[in-house]
Design a protein around this motif. Structure first.
Motif, PDB file in Angstrom:
ATOM      1  N   GLY A   1      32.645  77.997  56.353  1.00  0.00           N
ATOM      2  CA  GLY A   1      32.669  76.684  56.978  1.00  0.00           C
ATOM      3  C   GLY A   1      31.548  76.492  57.983  1.00  0.00           C
ATOM      4  O   GLY A   1      31.044  75.379  58.170  1.00  0.00           O
TER       5      GLY A   1
ATOM      6  N   ASP B   1      43.210  78.989  68.897  1.00  0.00           N
ATOM      7  CA  ASP B   1      43.913  77.939  69.646  1.00  0.00           C
ATOM      8  C   ASP B   1      45.099  78.488  70.437  1.00  0.00           C
ATOM      9  O   ASP B   1      45.740  77.741  71.175  1.00  0.00           O
ATOM     10  CB  ASP B   1      44.472  76.871  68.687  1.00  0.00           C
ATOM     11  CG  ASP B   1      43.369  76.116  67.973  1.00  0.00           C
ATOM     12  OD1 ASP B   1      42.258  76.014  68.530  1.00  0.00           O
ATOM     13  OD2 ASP B   1      43.616  75.631  66.848  1.00  0.00           O
TER      14      ASP B   1
ATOM     15  N   LEU C   1      54.098  70.977  57.889  1.00  0.00           N
ATOM     16  CA  LEU C   1      52.810  71.640  57.623  1.00  0.00           C
ATOM     17  C   LEU C   1      52.053  71.736  58.928  1.00  0.00           C
ATOM     18  O   LEU C   1      51.968  70.763  59.677  1.00  0.00           O
ATOM     19  CB  LEU C   1      51.988  70.814  56.637  1.00  0.00           C
ATOM     20  CG  LEU C   1      50.512  71.203  56.485  1.00  0.00           C
ATOM     21  CD1 LEU C   1      50.371  72.460  55.642  1.00  0.00           C
ATOM     22  CD2 LEU C   1      49.709  70.068  55.857  1.00  0.00           C
ATOM     23  N   ARG C   2      51.466  72.901  59.171  1.00  0.00           N
ATOM     24  CA  ARG C   2      50.675  73.048  60.381  1.00  0.00           C
ATOM     25  C   ARG C   2      49.384  73.767  60.047  1.00  0.00           C
ATOM     26  O   ARG C   2      49.405  74.918  59.619  1.00  0.00           O
ATOM     27  CB  ARG C   2      51.499  73.853  61.399  1.00  0.00           C
ATOM     28  CG  ARG C   2      50.787  74.131  62.698  1.00  0.00           C
ATOM     29  CD  ARG C   2      50.733  72.870  63.559  1.00  0.00           C
ATOM     30  NE  ARG C   2      49.945  73.133  64.741  1.00  0.00           N
ATOM     31  CZ  ARG C   2      50.460  73.464  65.935  1.00  0.00           C
ATOM     32  NH1 ARG C   2      51.749  73.559  66.092  1.00  0.00           N
ATOM     33  NH2 ARG C   2      49.666  73.693  66.956  1.00  0.00           N
ATOM     34  N   GLY C   3      48.258  73.074  60.198  1.00  0.00           N
ATOM     35  CA  GLY C   3      46.974  73.746  60.122  1.00  0.00           C
ATOM     36  C   GLY C   3      46.704  74.427  61.449  1.00  0.00           C
ATOM     37  O   GLY C   3      46.976  73.855  62.497  1.00  0.00           O
ATOM     38  N   PHE C   4      46.209  75.663  61.403  1.00  0.00           N
ATOM     39  CA  PHE C   4      45.996  76.353  62.683  1.00  0.00           C
ATOM     40  C   PHE C   4      44.844  77.339  62.567  1.00  0.00           C
ATOM     41  O   PHE C   4      44.515  77.800  61.486  1.00  0.00           O
ATOM     42  CB  PHE C   4      47.267  77.084  63.131  1.00  0.00           C
ATOM     43  CG  PHE C   4      47.556  78.353  62.366  1.00  0.00           C
ATOM     44  CD1 PHE C   4      48.112  78.300  61.100  1.00  0.00           C
ATOM     45  CD2 PHE C   4      47.261  79.596  62.903  1.00  0.00           C
ATOM     46  CE1 PHE C   4      48.375  79.465  60.382  1.00  0.00           C
ATOM     47  CE2 PHE C   4      47.526  80.762  62.198  1.00  0.00           C
ATOM     48  CZ  PHE C   4      48.086  80.696  60.935  1.00  0.00           C
ATOM     49  N   ILE C   5      44.257  77.632  63.701  1.00  0.00           N
ATOM     50  CA  ILE C   5      43.333  78.765  63.778  1.00  0.00           C
ATOM     51  C   ILE C   5      43.727  79.572  64.999  1.00  0.00           C
ATOM     52  O   ILE C   5      44.242  79.027  65.984  1.00  0.00           O
ATOM     53  CB  ILE C   5      41.853  78.321  63.824  1.00  0.00           C
ATOM     54  CG1 ILE C   5      41.574  77.429  65.020  1.00  0.00           C
ATOM     55  CG2 ILE C   5      41.452  77.616  62.544  1.00  0.00           C
ATOM     56  CD1 ILE C   5      40.097  77.114  65.172  1.00  0.00           C
TER      57      ILE C   5
ATOM     58  N   ALA D   1      28.867  69.933  57.219  1.00  0.00           N
ATOM     59  CA  ALA D   1      30.042  69.129  57.597  1.00  0.00           C
ATOM     60  C   ALA D   1      30.648  69.619  58.905  1.00  0.00           C
ATOM     61  O   ALA D   1      30.609  70.800  59.237  1.00  0.00           O
ATOM     62  CB  ALA D   1      31.090  69.185  56.489  1.00  0.00           C
ATOM     63  N   LYS D   2      31.251  68.685  59.614  1.00  0.00           N
ATOM     64  CA  LYS D   2      31.962  68.978  60.851  1.00  0.00           C
ATOM     65  C   LYS D   2      33.160  69.876  60.557  1.00  0.00           C
ATOM     66  O   LYS D   2      33.891  69.662  59.610  1.00  0.00           O
ATOM     67  CB  LYS D   2      32.437  67.645  61.438  1.00  0.00           C
ATOM     68  CG  LYS D   2      33.179  67.745  62.745  1.00  0.00           C
ATOM     69  CD  LYS D   2      33.802  66.388  63.087  1.00  0.00           C
ATOM     70  CE  LYS D   2      34.976  66.561  64.036  1.00  0.00           C
ATOM     71  NZ  LYS D   2      35.957  65.489  63.966  1.00  0.00           N
ATOM     72  N   SER D   3      33.342  70.883  61.348  1.00  0.00           N
ATOM     73  CA  SER D   3      34.547  71.684  61.226  1.00  0.00           C
ATOM     74  C   SER D   3      35.079  71.937  62.625  1.00  0.00           C
ATOM     75  O   SER D   3      34.701  71.260  63.569  1.00  0.00           O
ATOM     76  CB  SER D   3      34.257  72.979  60.479  1.00  0.00           C
ATOM     77  OG  SER D   3      35.458  73.672  60.239  1.00  0.00           O
ATOM     78  N   TYR D   4      35.973  72.913  62.767  1.00  0.00           N
ATOM     79  CA  TYR D   4      36.586  73.126  64.078  1.00  0.00           C
ATOM     80  C   TYR D   4      35.686  73.901  65.021  1.00  0.00           C
ATOM     81  O   TYR D   4      35.999  74.070  66.181  1.00  0.00           O
ATOM     82  CB  TYR D   4      37.953  73.807  63.951  1.00  0.00           C
ATOM     83  CG  TYR D   4      38.011  75.001  63.036  1.00  0.00           C
ATOM     84  CD1 TYR D   4      37.458  76.216  63.386  1.00  0.00           C
ATOM     85  CD2 TYR D   4      38.661  74.911  61.810  1.00  0.00           C
ATOM     86  CE1 TYR D   4      37.536  77.300  62.544  1.00  0.00           C
ATOM     87  CE2 TYR D   4      38.741  75.985  60.965  1.00  0.00           C
ATOM     88  CZ  TYR D   4      38.184  77.185  61.343  1.00  0.00           C
ATOM     89  OH  TYR D   4      38.268  78.261  60.503  1.00  0.00           O
TER      90      TYR D   4
ATOM     91  N   LEU E   1      49.133  76.804  57.470  1.00  0.00           N
ATOM     92  CA  LEU E   1      47.868  76.687  56.726  1.00  0.00           C
ATOM     93  C   LEU E   1      46.744  77.259  57.570  1.00  0.00           C
ATOM     94  O   LEU E   1      46.395  76.687  58.606  1.00  0.00           O
ATOM     95  CB  LEU E   1      47.597  75.210  56.432  1.00  0.00           C
ATOM     96  CG  LEU E   1      46.246  74.877  55.803  1.00  0.00           C
ATOM     97  CD1 LEU E   1      46.207  75.339  54.348  1.00  0.00           C
ATOM     98  CD2 LEU E   1      45.971  73.381  55.883  1.00  0.00           C
ATOM     99  N   CYS E   2      46.183  78.371  57.128  1.00  0.00           N
ATOM    100  CA  CYS E   2      45.118  78.949  57.945  1.00  0.00           C
ATOM    101  C   CYS E   2      43.822  79.110  57.181  1.00  0.00           C
ATOM    102  O   CYS E   2      42.840  79.611  57.740  1.00  0.00           O
ATOM    103  CB  CYS E   2      45.560  80.252  58.582  1.00  0.00           C
ATOM    104  SG  CYS E   2      45.363  81.688  57.563  1.00  0.00           S
ATOM    105  N   GLY E   3      43.778  78.705  55.924  1.00  0.00           N
ATOM    106  CA  GLY E   3      42.523  78.822  55.195  1.00  0.00           C
ATOM    107  C   GLY E   3      42.548  77.963  53.955  1.00  0.00           C
ATOM    108  O   GLY E   3      43.612  77.612  53.431  1.00  0.00           O
ATOM    109  N   LEU E   4      41.357  77.589  53.503  1.00  0.00           N
ATOM    110  CA  LEU E   4      41.235  76.750  52.307  1.00  0.00           C
ATOM    111  C   LEU E   4      40.131  77.318  51.431  1.00  0.00           C
ATOM    112  O   LEU E   4      39.230  76.609  50.997  1.00  0.00           O
ATOM    113  CB  LEU E   4      40.925  75.304  52.707  1.00  0.00           C
ATOM    114  CG  LEU E   4      42.084  74.544  53.344  1.00  0.00           C
ATOM    115  CD1 LEU E   4      41.604  73.216  53.903  1.00  0.00           C
ATOM    116  CD2 LEU E   4      43.201  74.311  52.338  1.00  0.00           C
TER     117      LEU E   4
END
Lengths: 335, 335
Positions: free
Chosen positions: B52, B280, B273-277, B57-60, B245-248
């Motif tokens: 990523g 955080d 559903l929770r996207g996380f890294i 592209a914009k990411s976290y 959700l921690c990866g795609l």
């Protein structure tokens, strides 16, 4: 003696719902048995969830069987009673479906105070749609003062209340609705900060228009529709934002429209998504209904109704609602 | 005197990452300034998040600029120090990227205890991947004893730890991995209850195979990949289930593969559903790392590493990891 009238499910829709999927019948009124009471319905509520109940596919509730009375909630008056908690003359909200008369043993029936709101409001802003708005906003969206809340189907029974509750919390509130009349209502009568007409063709894309209306991005999205509108909102969601998902009206007739193509936003922005239905949260109904009744009585929460006349108008009104032709809460007046 | 070696980002990939997107250079070692120290890296960690960072592209997190050293975490030894907290001879985890030598002022640097685990484990099971597994399972998945947990990329650095933590909690744990060797490892060495080889062509669909492996449905899905595997799992999720959700990784090279076609399941099953890294959740790192170090030291948490030799092997190893060619945690040995 008056007869009962019912609307039955006659066939399951393959895609679009049509009048031929319903059948009107007249039959004798069933007298209530021991510990039961009979309700004469005044208003029938038409709600998007009903579309899911007439499909073959599994959903969160049992489907309506072919030949059975359509499911639905009514408000009405108890006219015969063998149940001490529901005396003759009391008004109730009950789930007797698309018919004039229905009996009940009291399970799941809400006794309605005669004041401070009109009877029909107990099917809208002070009923299931209002509670859905309250739970989605407070429990799942967790909107904070100063944050930006976007609401789809903003002029509808749920969206209109969700937006007004968010305004009362001190949020910036942006609606999405179909048509100029609905958008004008949402801004001028309900007090949203802005409303985007998703049906209007403009040079800017929907997500670009959302970015303009939400200069600080979107912290909470209250989604009643899913589909392309959700994909557009996902482009402007903030980090750590929340999506309260309570309806997918975009996909009832064509599930492929529900595909989420911007899924990467969930990870990039660490979005929390929660699908919910209000009946999962029974302990929250009491505080929600108290707040909603107070808001409606004081005029802080306003609502609009589209009222079809007579039971035979219900199928057509239901089909119109699925197409977004109603304006505010869709009801059928039965008396 | 030895020189520093670095791998720079030479070009951004349009789709697949290739060796030509990287450039190896040799340059003088920069001496540390006041309150700084110099680290000689022993191991470089290769992680999917790096994909990523090299996109436009914009990411976290901020992207890697063209011509800059590739981002990355290493473990290594302090060899020159003007910082009292990081004396010469101490071992640290630091984010100096794809190079042999890097200096630091101590910000974000973790001092590593010499025991009880091997140095490389601080980049895997007792490092960021392990913490990601711990947070996803405990904070977002909230797996309870007796519940069923499904984990994609099950033999990977994150998935392998997540599954073992879920087993330690008393869950039924089903992995998804690519290839028979990985599935055998997941079941026989890591102790998962079952593992599905998504690359294997079978008469049953992936969701049918999941339904067989998860007779009570799925309560928690720990998702590292997104895409078609997520769509299959959505068909077997239980009411009120959770997705962490921690990866795609399924979509790094083709975002269209990430489209969620089963989105209706989120509403029907009221899925959260929770996207996380993991970055955080800094307050959770200490308890997570303590539990993980203890688990690895006691043998309760096992792991596997794929180790490339020498910095120049890093780009090729990274590309292989994106294709799923690694087995367990992908490292580059630099000394």
């Amino acid at each position: 003696m008056e007869k009962n009238q019912q609307i039955l499910l006659a066939a399951r829709p393959q895609a679009q719902v049509e009048l031929s999927h319903f059948k009107w019948v007249e039959k004798d009124i069933e007298p209530p048995g021991e510990s039961e009471f009979l309700v004469r319905a005044h208003y029938l509520s038409l709600d998007p969830y009903m579309r899911g109940r007439i499909d073959e596919a599994k959903s969160y509730a049992a489907k309506v069987e072919l030949g059975a009375v359509m499911v639905g909630t009514v408000v009405g008056e108890v006219i015969v009673s063998h149940h001490e908690k529901f005396p003759v003359g009391s008004f109730v909200e009950t789930h007797t479906g698309w018919q004039l008369y229905g009996k009940s043993n009291g399970a799941g029936v809400r006794l309605l105070p005669p004041k401070p709101v009109p009877l029909s409001a107990y099917l809208g802003a002070v009923g299931m749609p209002g509670v859905t708005a309250w739970i989605g906003l407070n429990e799942h969206g967790r909107a904070e003062p100063g944050q930006t809340v976007v609401i789809s189907a903003a002029s509808g029974a749920v969206g209109s209340v969700a937006g007004q509750l968010a305004k009362l919390k001190g949020c910036r509130v942006v609606g999405i609705a179909g048509g100029q009349a609905k958008c004008d209502y949402v801004v001028n009568e309900l007090g949203f900060d802005a409303c985007i007409d998703y049906k209007k063709n403009e040079a800017l894309t929907l997500s670009e228009r959302l970015a303009v209306a939400c200069p600080k991005g979107v912290d909470v999205y209250f989604d009643n529709v899913g589909g392309p509108i959700l994909n557009a909102v996902l482009e402007v969601m903030n980090p750590f934002s929340r999506i309260a998902l309570c309806g997918l009206i975009a996909g009832y007739e064509d599930p492929q429209r529900l595909a989420v193509t911007n899924f990467r936003s969930f990870l990039v922005n660490r979005i929390q998504l929660r699908g919910f239905i209000c009946s999962d949260h029974r302990p929250l109904w009491k505080p929600a209904l108290e707040a909603l009744a107070q808001g409606v009585a004081s005029g802080a929460i306003r609502y609009r109704e589209t009222v079809a006349q007579g039971l035979q108008a219900a199928p057509g009104a239901f089909i119109g609602m699925l197409r977004g032709e109603n304006f505010g809460k869709q009801l059928v007046k039965l008396i």
